[in-house]
Design an enzyme around this catalytic site. Structure first.
Site, PDB file in Angstrom:
ATOM      1  N   LYS A 115      -9.615  -4.952  30.767  1.00  0.00           N
ATOM      2  CA  LYS A 115      -9.992  -6.276  30.966  1.00  0.00           C
ATOM      3  C   LYS A 115     -11.030  -6.686  31.459  1.00  0.00           C
ATOM      4  CE  LYS A 115      -5.307  -7.741  29.708  1.00  0.00           C
ATOM      5  NZ  LYS A 115      -4.397  -8.890  29.709  1.00  0.00           N
ATOM      6  N   LYS A 197      -4.069  -0.617  20.411  1.00  0.00           N
ATOM      7  CA  LYS A 197      -2.901  -1.428  20.515  1.00  0.00           C
ATOM      8  C   LYS A 197      -2.885  -2.765  19.804  1.00  0.00           C
ATOM      9  CE  LYS A 197      -1.851  -3.876  24.815  1.00  0.00           C
ATOM     10  NZ  LYS A 197      -0.886  -4.537  25.385  1.00  0.00           N
ATOM     11  N   LYS A 200      -2.204  -9.789  21.642  1.00  0.00           N
ATOM     12  CA  LYS A 200      -2.493 -11.084  21.475  1.00  0.00           C
ATOM     13  C   LYS A 200      -3.765 -11.654  21.742  1.00  0.00           C
ATOM     14  CE  LYS A 200       0.943 -12.251  24.763  1.00  0.00           C
ATOM     15  NZ  LYS A 200       0.368 -11.922  26.297  1.00  0.00           N
TER      16      LYS A 200
HETATM   17  P1  ATP Z   1      -2.876  -9.344  26.077  1.00  0.00           P
HETATM   18  O1  ATP Z   1      -3.420  -8.912  24.682  1.00  0.00           O
HETATM   19  O2  ATP Z   1      -2.851 -10.718  26.387  1.00  0.00           O
HETATM   20  O3  ATP Z   1      -3.245  -8.353  27.188  1.00  0.00           O
HETATM   21  P2  ATP Z   1      -0.384  -8.397  25.071  1.00  0.00           P
HETATM   22  O4  ATP Z   1      -0.308  -8.635  23.734  1.00  0.00           O
HETATM   23  O5  ATP Z   1      -0.802  -6.766  25.542  1.00  0.00           O
HETATM   24  O6  ATP Z   1      -1.323  -9.327  25.864  1.00  0.00           O
HETATM   25  P3  ATP Z   1       1.589  -8.659  27.257  1.00  0.00           P
HETATM   26  O7  ATP Z   1       1.857 -10.017  27.706  1.00  0.00           O
HETATM   27  O8  ATP Z   1       0.649  -7.785  28.159  1.00  0.00           O
HETATM   28  O9  ATP Z   1       1.003  -8.504  25.646  1.00  0.00           O
HETATM   29  O10 ATP Z   1       2.961  -7.702  26.942  1.00  0.00           O
HETATM   30  C1  ATP Z   1       4.105  -8.329  26.804  1.00  0.00           C
HETATM   31  C2  ATP Z   1       5.075  -7.227  26.720  1.00  0.00           C
HETATM   32  O11 ATP Z   1       4.845  -6.850  25.244  1.00  0.00           O
HETATM   33  C3  ATP Z   1       4.886  -5.939  27.446  1.00  0.00           C
HETATM   34  O12 ATP Z   1       6.307  -5.553  27.839  1.00  0.00           O
HETATM   35  C4  ATP Z   1       4.237  -4.864  26.582  1.00  0.00           C
HETATM   36  O13 ATP Z   1       4.515  -3.603  26.990  1.00  0.00           O
HETATM   37  C5  ATP Z   1       4.797  -5.469  25.254  1.00  0.00           C
HETATM   38  N1  ATP Z   1       3.425  -4.995  24.184  1.00  0.00           N
HETATM   39  C6  ATP Z   1       2.598  -5.676  24.091  1.00  0.00           C
HETATM   40  N2  ATP Z   1       1.636  -5.190  23.115  1.00  0.00           N
HETATM   41  C7  ATP Z   1       2.369  -4.199  22.656  1.00  0.00           C
HETATM   42  C8  ATP Z   1       2.408  -3.470  21.204  1.00  0.00           C
HETATM   43  N3  ATP Z   1       1.252  -3.427  20.561  1.00  0.00           N
HETATM   44  N4  ATP Z   1       3.471  -2.691  21.073  1.00  0.00           N
HETATM   45  C9  ATP Z   1       4.551  -2.877  21.593  1.00  0.00           C
HETATM   46  N5  ATP Z   1       4.781  -3.384  22.862  1.00  0.00           N
HETATM   47  C10 ATP Z   1       3.709  -4.048  23.292  1.00  0.00           C
END
Ligand code: ATP
Ligand code: LTN
Length: 334
Positions: A115, A197, A200
């Site tokens: 980040k 990964k 969002k």
């Molecule tokens: P950002 O992109 O804003 O960092 P993010 O998409 O990684 O957000 P988070 O809010 O950090 O989402 O994660 C919410 C939940 O979703 C967490 O438990 C995280 O482990 C899970 N998660 C996020 N991305 C993935 C993914 N690609 N596959 C499986 N689980 C995920």
């Protein structure tokens, strides 16, 4: 915390629209665990401001996320669904835990490094101490189990280290939490770069399937997913794109990898991608319908927000008072 059930805590940030990765890696597991545990599911809006947010947008996203928790199947009568910012104990415990966390530990966090690289103009102290606030979230409710995707395991490890360190000094104050990572969908990768990964906050909208995407968009994104020139549908290291599509297909249909590989033996990528898209559409449809319905019922959602914040606040306060006493803060005079 009350009754015989073990306690579960988890949360998601109200940044961006949720992706299929968030659903398959986290939310879907939350629903399946919600009967067995006493659950706290938080919209962690305090974590969201570690990255700059537009206030109106943040407020709207937080409400949408809370509504989506319910739309995904979490019953707010049985599960405590609330905004982190409505329970001041999170910030209070985070400050205390900051004093029990070493900079050397925080320097190792890969999410901070990622980040910080992405937001080079705003590497704030909150982004750095993000894992400590997360530890406070979990320890405040004496959680036994924390369902997360694989990317959060490092944060769970530091939470355990902080709790053990604190307990080592003051006695058994905190429950040591265990991570829970689901078998399928633990890490859904980007459709445009299967080494990364699905996230969002990805700037390429074709990289992620959003839970709000309509069927045509889902199918189009799956069709455009980056694959390879091997031409065989197999679950192999060398084919990360196809492997990711197999993972998505399995998580959406409940089929195993072997069954999927067999089902598509000798068939082309185009046909497989379409099947994946259709499986995703089938999963998203009921979720979207329920979300639309719930969003119209303002009074109901407001009631959930109010009641659950009170319940969470009560549980949080019990731990916080105990911690304050242990570390030597003066007693309150009543
Ligand atoms: P950002 O992109 O804003 O960092 P993010 O998409 O990684 O957000 P988070 O809010 O950090 O989402 O994660 C919410 C939940 O979703 C967490 O438990 C995280 O482990 C899970 N998660 C996020 N991305 C993935 C993914 N690609 N596959 C499986 N689980 C995920
Ligand atoms: N850091 C997590 C969100 C999060 C969380 C938590 C998850 C904040 N507090 C407590 C589980 C338990 C993330 O970025 N996914």
């Amino acid at each position: 915390m009350s009754g015989d059930k073990k306690v579960l805590f988890s949360g998601m940030q109200s940044t961006g629209s949720l992706t299929l990765g968030n659903y398959l890696g986290a939310l879907k597991n939350w629903v399946s665990l919600s009967e067995e545990y006493e659950c706290f599911y938080s919209v962690v809006d305090m974590h969201s401001i570690t990255v700059r947010q537009d206030p109106a947008e943040l407020r709207k996203r937080a409400r949408n996320l809370l509504t989506l928790y319910i739309a995904a199947g979490l019953d707010p009568e049985k599960n405590c669904i609330y905004y982190q910012s409505h329970v001041s104990g999170h910030a209070e415990l985070a400050w205390i835990l900051n004093c029990f966390t070493y900079m050397g530990e925080l320097n190792r966090m890969t999410q901070f490094k990622d980040k910080a690289a992405k937001h080079a103009d705003n590497i704030n102290a909150g982004l750095y101490t993000y894992p400590v606030l997360m530890a406070a979230d979990i320890l405040l409710y004496q959680a036994d189990v924390v369902p997360v995707g694989k990317d959060q395991l490092q944060h769970l490890e530091i939470t355990r280290d902080i709790a053990q360190r604190f307990n080592g000094i003051y006695g058994d104050v905190f429950t040591i939490p265990e991570p829970y990572v689901g078998k399928v969908g633990a890490k859904i990768m980007s459709l445009q770069n299967p080494e990364k990964k699905m996230s969002k906050s990805d700037e390429n909208p074709n990289a992620s399937i959003y839970l709000t995407d309509d069927p045509d968009t889902v199918i189009r994104k799956c069709r455009r997913a980056v694959t390879d020139s091997e031409g065989a549908i197999a679950y192999r290291e060398e084919q990360p794109g196809i492997r990711n599509l197999i993972d998505i297909y399995c998580a959406c249909t409940g089929k195993t990898q072997e069954e999927t590989v067999k089902e598509f033996e000798g068939r082309g990528y185009g046909e497989f991608k379409l099947a994946v898209g259709e499986a995703v559409v089938d999963v998203l449809r009921p979720l979207q319908e329920r979300f639309a319905e719930l969003s119209k019922d303002k009074a109901y959602i407001d009631g959930v927000i109010k009641n659950n914040a009170e319940k969470a606040g009560y549980c949080a306060m019990k731990t916080l008072r105990k911690v304050q006493k242990k570390i030597g803060f003066p007693e309150r005079i009543r």
